[in-house]
Write a protein that holds these residues in place. Structure first.
Motif, PDB file in Angstrom:
ATOM      1  N   ALA A 114       7.295  14.317 -15.275  1.00  0.00           N
ATOM      2  CA  ALA A 114       8.045  13.218 -14.665  1.00  0.00           C
ATOM      3  C   ALA A 114       7.601  12.893 -13.247  1.00  0.00           C
ATOM      4  O   ALA A 114       7.523  11.719 -12.869  1.00  0.00           O
ATOM      5  N   THR A 115       7.293  13.920 -12.444  1.00  0.00           N
ATOM      6  CA  THR A 115       6.991  13.671 -11.034  1.00  0.00           C
ATOM      7  C   THR A 115       5.528  13.900 -10.663  1.00  0.00           C
ATOM      8  O   THR A 115       5.127  13.587  -9.548  1.00  0.00           O
ATOM      9  N   VAL A 116       4.730  14.441 -11.597  1.00  0.00           N
ATOM     10  CA  VAL A 116       3.325  14.696 -11.262  1.00  0.00           C
ATOM     11  C   VAL A 116       2.376  14.112 -12.318  1.00  0.00           C
ATOM     12  O   VAL A 116       1.668  13.143 -12.064  1.00  0.00           O
ATOM     13  N   LEU A 117       2.322  14.706 -13.504  1.00  0.00           N
ATOM     14  CA  LEU A 117       1.282  14.347 -14.467  1.00  0.00           C
ATOM     15  C   LEU A 117       1.339  12.891 -14.910  1.00  0.00           C
ATOM     16  O   LEU A 117       0.301  12.246 -15.088  1.00  0.00           O
ATOM     17  N   ASP A 118       2.544  12.352 -15.100  1.00  0.00           N
ATOM     18  CA  ASP A 118       2.669  10.969 -15.572  1.00  0.00           C
ATOM     19  C   ASP A 118       2.467   9.945 -14.466  1.00  0.00           C
ATOM     20  O   ASP A 118       2.177   8.775 -14.757  1.00  0.00           O
ATOM     21  N   VAL A 119       2.631  10.359 -13.219  1.00  0.00           N
ATOM     22  CA  VAL A 119       2.625   9.367 -12.128  1.00  0.00           C
ATOM     23  C   VAL A 119       1.568   9.617 -11.059  1.00  0.00           C
ATOM     24  O   VAL A 119       1.190   8.691 -10.336  1.00  0.00           O
ATOM     25  N   LEU A 120       1.068  10.854 -10.958  1.00  0.00           N
ATOM     26  CA  LEU A 120       0.127  11.169  -9.879  1.00  0.00           C
ATOM     27  C   LEU A 120      -1.251  11.584 -10.374  1.00  0.00           C
ATOM     28  O   LEU A 120      -2.203  11.604  -9.595  1.00  0.00           O
ATOM     29  N   GLY A 121      -1.376  11.958 -11.645  1.00  0.00           N
ATOM     30  CA  GLY A 121      -2.686  12.340 -12.164  1.00  0.00           C
ATOM     31  C   GLY A 121      -2.775  13.816 -12.486  1.00  0.00           C
ATOM     32  O   GLY A 121      -1.981  14.348 -13.260  1.00  0.00           O
ATOM     33  N   VAL A 122      -3.732  14.502 -11.886  1.00  0.00           N
ATOM     34  CA  VAL A 122      -3.962  15.926 -12.144  1.00  0.00           C
ATOM     35  C   VAL A 122      -2.943  16.751 -11.366  1.00  0.00           C
ATOM     36  O   VAL A 122      -2.624  16.445 -10.216  1.00  0.00           O
ATOM     37  N   GLY A 123      -2.427  17.820 -11.993  1.00  0.00           N
ATOM     38  CA  GLY A 123      -1.439  18.671 -11.343  1.00  0.00           C
ATOM     39  C   GLY A 123      -1.923  20.099 -11.167  1.00  0.00           C
ATOM     40  O   GLY A 123      -2.658  20.622 -12.015  1.00  0.00           O
ATOM     41  N   HIS A 124      -1.513  20.721 -10.061  1.00  0.00           N
ATOM     42  CA  HIS A 124      -1.880  22.108  -9.751  1.00  0.00           C
ATOM     43  C   HIS A 124      -0.733  23.036 -10.106  1.00  0.00           C
ATOM     44  O   HIS A 124       0.397  22.841  -9.660  1.00  0.00           O
ATOM     45  N   TYR A 125      -1.033  24.062 -10.920  1.00  0.00           N
ATOM     46  CA  TYR A 125      -0.002  25.010 -11.336  1.00  0.00           C
ATOM     47  C   TYR A 125       0.526  25.781 -10.130  1.00  0.00           C
ATOM     48  O   TYR A 125      -0.241  26.396  -9.376  1.00  0.00           O
ATOM     49  N   HIS A 142      -3.477  14.969 -18.347  1.00  0.00           N
ATOM     50  CA  HIS A 142      -3.357  14.351 -19.667  1.00  0.00           C
ATOM     51  C   HIS A 142      -4.742  14.089 -20.263  1.00  0.00           C
ATOM     52  O   HIS A 142      -5.681  13.718 -19.561  1.00  0.00           O
ATOM     53  N   ARG A 143      -4.825  14.239 -21.578  1.00  0.00           N
ATOM     54  CA  ARG A 143      -6.050  13.897 -22.299  1.00  0.00           C
ATOM     55  C   ARG A 143      -5.956  12.494 -22.891  1.00  0.00           C
ATOM     56  O   ARG A 143      -6.974  11.846 -23.152  1.00  0.00           O
ATOM     57  N   THR A 144      -4.736  12.057 -23.142  1.00  0.00           N
ATOM     58  CA  THR A 144      -4.482  10.675 -23.568  1.00  0.00           C
ATOM     59  C   THR A 144      -3.273  10.177 -22.785  1.00  0.00           C
ATOM     60  O   THR A 144      -2.425  10.975 -22.381  1.00  0.00           O
ATOM     61  N   THR A 145      -3.211   8.882 -22.580  1.00  0.00           N
ATOM     62  CA  THR A 145      -2.120   8.192 -21.877  1.00  0.00           C
ATOM     63  C   THR A 145      -2.083   8.524 -20.381  1.00  0.00           C
ATOM     64  O   THR A 145      -2.653   9.507 -19.931  1.00  0.00           O
ATOM     65  N   PHE A 146      -1.384   7.682 -19.629  1.00  0.00           N
ATOM     66  CA  PHE A 146      -1.173   7.867 -18.192  1.00  0.00           C
ATOM     67  C   PHE A 146      -2.489   8.113 -17.443  1.00  0.00           C
ATOM     68  O   PHE A 146      -2.613   9.038 -16.650  1.00  0.00           O
ATOM     69  N   ALA A 147      -3.483   7.265 -17.732  1.00  0.00           N
ATOM     70  CA  ALA A 147      -4.814   7.286 -17.113  1.00  0.00           C
ATOM     71  C   ALA A 147      -5.716   8.393 -17.638  1.00  0.00           C
ATOM     72  O   ALA A 147      -6.879   8.468 -17.274  1.00  0.00           O
ATOM     73  N   LYS A 148      -5.188   9.278 -18.486  1.00  0.00           N
ATOM     74  CA  LYS A 148      -5.943  10.325 -19.195  1.00  0.00           C
ATOM     75  C   LYS A 148      -7.095  10.931 -18.374  1.00  0.00           C
ATOM     76  O   LYS A 148      -8.267  10.833 -18.745  1.00  0.00           O
ATOM     77  N   PRO A 149      -6.771  11.589 -17.253  1.00  0.00           N
ATOM     78  CA  PRO A 149      -7.832  12.131 -16.401  1.00  0.00           C
ATOM     79  C   PRO A 149      -8.711  13.186 -17.063  1.00  0.00           C
ATOM     80  O   PRO A 149      -9.856  13.373 -16.654  1.00  0.00           O
ATOM     81  N   PHE A 150      -8.188  13.891 -18.082  1.00  0.00           N
ATOM     82  CA  PHE A 150      -8.982  14.921 -18.758  1.00  0.00           C
ATOM     83  C   PHE A 150      -9.409  14.468 -20.162  1.00  0.00           C
ATOM     84  O   PHE A 150      -9.685  15.294 -21.033  1.00  0.00           O
ATOM     85  N   ASN A 151      -9.510  13.176 -20.357  1.00  0.00           N
ATOM     86  CA  ASN A 151      -9.858  12.640 -21.670  1.00  0.00           C
ATOM     87  C   ASN A 151     -11.201  13.157 -22.189  1.00  0.00           C
ATOM     88  O   ASN A 151     -11.370  13.395 -23.384  1.00  0.00           O
ATOM     89  N   ARG A 152     -12.151  13.364 -21.293  1.00  0.00           N
ATOM     90  CA  ARG A 152     -13.511  13.735 -21.705  1.00  0.00           C
ATOM     91  C   ARG A 152     -13.798  15.228 -21.483  1.00  0.00           C
ATOM     92  O   ARG A 152     -14.940  15.637 -21.356  1.00  0.00           O
ATOM     93  N   ILE A 153     -12.753  16.023 -21.475  1.00  0.00           N
ATOM     94  CA  ILE A 153     -12.913  17.436 -21.143  1.00  0.00           C
ATOM     95  C   ILE A 153     -13.847  18.178 -22.092  1.00  0.00           C
ATOM     96  O   ILE A 153     -14.562  19.101 -21.681  1.00  0.00           O
ATOM     97  N   THR A 154     -13.884  17.780 -23.376  1.00  0.00           N
ATOM     98  CA  THR A 154     -14.728  18.498 -24.334  1.00  0.00           C
ATOM     99  C   THR A 154     -16.211  18.243 -24.105  1.00  0.00           C
ATOM    100  O   THR A 154     -17.047  18.919 -24.702  1.00  0.00           O
TER     101      THR A 154
END
Length: 246
Positions: A114-125, A142-154
């Motif tokens: 709600a406050t990081v991954l969906d709105v800010l991008g990559v999150g730090h544990y 995210h790998r899909t949706t919300f700009a999917k910053p890790f979409n190409r991780i594979t």
């Protein structure tokens, strides 16, 4: 008899209209979820990156090649390590040369949706090492949706660079060492020594986590790496980020 038939046809017609309406609503939801959240997310993340308090990168001296950027000299001693910031604070960016064409992604504190991954991008544990720190700098996206910053991780391969730039103006260049697919319950992948809970870390590592397979949260795709070198941004740009660098 005709009245009964008309009533049946009328009921079928109403059901058909309801199903069509539901189909349209479902399609609209899918468009929003799979496309529009990416559009909005990419715009928002680009704005976040643009507003970070980065110092300008150095420019070549008049005696040098004015068309070539200044290349940072790798440093291998103990790097500076920033303190973990408050929740949802954006403190760094990430660039992956293997993902050619992908934008610079912001990294913020926390991993809730709600406050990081969906709105800010990559999150730090929370509680994992900060960039350059001994231990495991663990991040999620995210790998899909919300700009999917890790979409190409594979696409990542052993030896690939992952470049992190912090708001205290330090570059950290990590190298991929391994990948794995695990169950969501296998949280040991973000331990200070991945896969060895309780072990004392001696290396400066990074771990990327995201959902797997695509469009599913059944498993997690994990990428591990180790710090190759660091450099102040005042020294220039890592060669890995320059055109033509591998």
């Amino acid at each position: 008899m005709s009245r009964t038939r008309d009533a049946v046809y009328g009921t079928i017609g109403v059901i058909g209209e309801v199903l069509i309406t539901l189909g349209v609503l479902l399609f609209a939801f899918l468009v929003w979820q799979l496309w529009w959240t990416d559009v909005v997310g990419n715009r928002a993340q680009a704005q976040i990156v643009a507003e970070l308090p980065f110092q300008p990168l150095p420019t070549p001296t008049p005696s040098g090649n004015s068309s070539a950027p200044v290349v940072a000299t790798p440093r291998h001693g103990d790097p500076p390590v920033m303190v973990q910031p408050p929740h949802a604070t954006t403190f760094a960016t990430m660039q992956v040369p293997r993902w050619n064409g992908e934008p610079v992604r912001p990294i913020s504190q926390g991993t809730d949706r709600a406050t990081v991954l969906d709105v800010l991008g990559v999150g730090h544990y929370d509680g994992t090492a900060m960039p350059g720190g001994v231990g495991n700098f663990a991040i999620a996206g995210h790998r899909t949706t919300f700009a999917k910053p890790f979409n190409r991780i594979t696409e990542l391969q052993v030896g690939d660079p992952i470049v992190v730039r912090t708001t205290d103006n330090i570059w950290y260049v990590y190298r991929v060492t391994s990948t794995e697919i695990v169950a969501p319950t296998d949280v040991d992948v973000i331990a200070p020594v991945p896969g060895q809970p309780g072990a004392t870390p001696t290396e400066r590592m990074i771990t990327l986590t995201t959902c797997h397979p695509m469009f599913s949260a059944r498993q997690r795709y994990i990428v591990h790496g180790v710090l190759d070198y660091w450099a102040p941004t005042s020294d220039g740009t890592p060669v890995e980020l320059l055109d033509g660098a591998s």
